[in-house]
Design a protein around this motif. Sequence first.
Motif, PDB file in Angstrom:
ATOM      1  N   VAL A  94       0.860  -1.187   0.000  1.00  0.00           N
ATOM      2  CA  VAL A  94       0.000   0.000   0.000  1.00  0.00           C
ATOM      3  C   VAL A  94       0.896   1.236   0.000  1.00  0.00           C
ATOM      4  O   VAL A  94       1.760   1.390   0.869  1.00  0.00           O
ATOM      5  CB  VAL A  94      -0.927   0.016   1.227  1.00  0.00           C
ATOM      6  CG1 VAL A  94      -1.681   1.338   1.322  1.00  0.00           C
ATOM      7  CG2 VAL A  94      -1.903  -1.158   1.167  1.00  0.00           C
TER       8      VAL A  94
ATOM      9  N   CYS B 154      -2.390  -1.216   7.420  1.00  0.00           N
ATOM     10  CA  CYS B 154      -1.398  -2.182   6.947  1.00  0.00           C
ATOM     11  C   CYS B 154      -0.849  -3.012   8.101  1.00  0.00           C
ATOM     12  O   CYS B 154      -0.579  -4.210   7.935  1.00  0.00           O
ATOM     13  CB  CYS B 154      -0.263  -1.460   6.219  1.00  0.00           C
ATOM     14  SG  CYS B 154      -0.749  -0.807   4.620  1.00  0.00           S
TER      15      CYS B 154
ATOM     16  N   CYS C 181       0.205  -5.960   5.646  1.00  0.00           N
ATOM     17  CA  CYS C 181       0.632  -5.484   4.322  1.00  0.00           C
ATOM     18  C   CYS C 181       1.881  -4.612   4.463  1.00  0.00           C
ATOM     19  O   CYS C 181       2.080  -3.960   5.485  1.00  0.00           O
ATOM     20  CB  CYS C 181      -0.446  -4.631   3.670  1.00  0.00           C
ATOM     21  SG  CYS C 181      -1.960  -5.495   3.287  1.00  0.00           S
TER      22      CYS C 181
ATOM     23  N   PHE D 244       3.941  -1.232   3.563  1.00  0.00           N
ATOM     24  CA  PHE D 244       3.465   0.150   3.474  1.00  0.00           C
ATOM     25  C   PHE D 244       4.609   1.061   3.053  1.00  0.00           C
ATOM     26  O   PHE D 244       5.760   0.879   3.476  1.00  0.00           O
ATOM     27  CB  PHE D 244       2.907   0.613   4.819  1.00  0.00           C
ATOM     28  CG  PHE D 244       2.573   2.087   4.868  1.00  0.00           C
ATOM     29  CD1 PHE D 244       1.406   2.561   4.277  1.00  0.00           C
ATOM     30  CD2 PHE D 244       3.426   2.992   5.482  1.00  0.00           C
ATOM     31  CE1 PHE D 244       1.099   3.915   4.295  1.00  0.00           C
ATOM     32  CE2 PHE D 244       3.124   4.344   5.515  1.00  0.00           C
ATOM     33  CZ  PHE D 244       1.957   4.807   4.924  1.00  0.00           C
TER      34      PHE D 244
END
Length: 215
Positions: free
Chosen positions: A132, A167, A172, A174
């Motif tokens: 992201v 995130c 995730c 980042f």
Amino acid sequence: MQQILVYADSLSWGIVPTTRRRLDFDQRWPGVLENALNDGTRRVRVIEDCLNGRRTVWDDPFKPGRNGLQGLAQRIEIHSPLALVVLMLGTNDFQSMHAHNAWHSAQGTAALVRAIREAPIEPGMPVPPVLVVAPPPITAPRGPIAPKFEGGEHKCAGLAEALRAVCGELGCAFFDAGSVIHASPQDGVHVDAAQHAELGAALAAPVAALIAQDR
């Protein structure tokens, strides 16, 4: 060859601020990134899916097809196997017809991450990791797009922090684009050629590390 999908909006499509023109592929940050990653023995293809006006999960009342959630799972299916998906959305969530704040937009990105992970890919193909990228903050909107983004510089406040938190919750990767680039002073929203070059170069190392896990 490893494939990376960039799912984004006009900031990545490469619109030239205050115009309807588009930067060349080698000038856009996805192209800069691809060229940097292929500087050696690695073979990488960066697939651009960047739609002007795309939101995270909301509709544009004036133009159809700008809801980023619609059709995303099928795009993952189409382009699989993927070594990585890069999400860089949120700016259009703060257009003047929306009352969203940073938390709302970050939750929209979270919904996109879940859609990517639940996409109906073929058996045995990997569920791609997600990076992201928080877009650079909107500054005072100027030029032809000023009415469309009026007040956006206030509504977008805190987006990078909200995305970083999401995130962390979802596991995730980042990256904060605002740490290396800024919105063009010409319109306060988009990114000029020099900033595209900076962002593509800055993403090369973290993306290389993420796709190394796919080999």
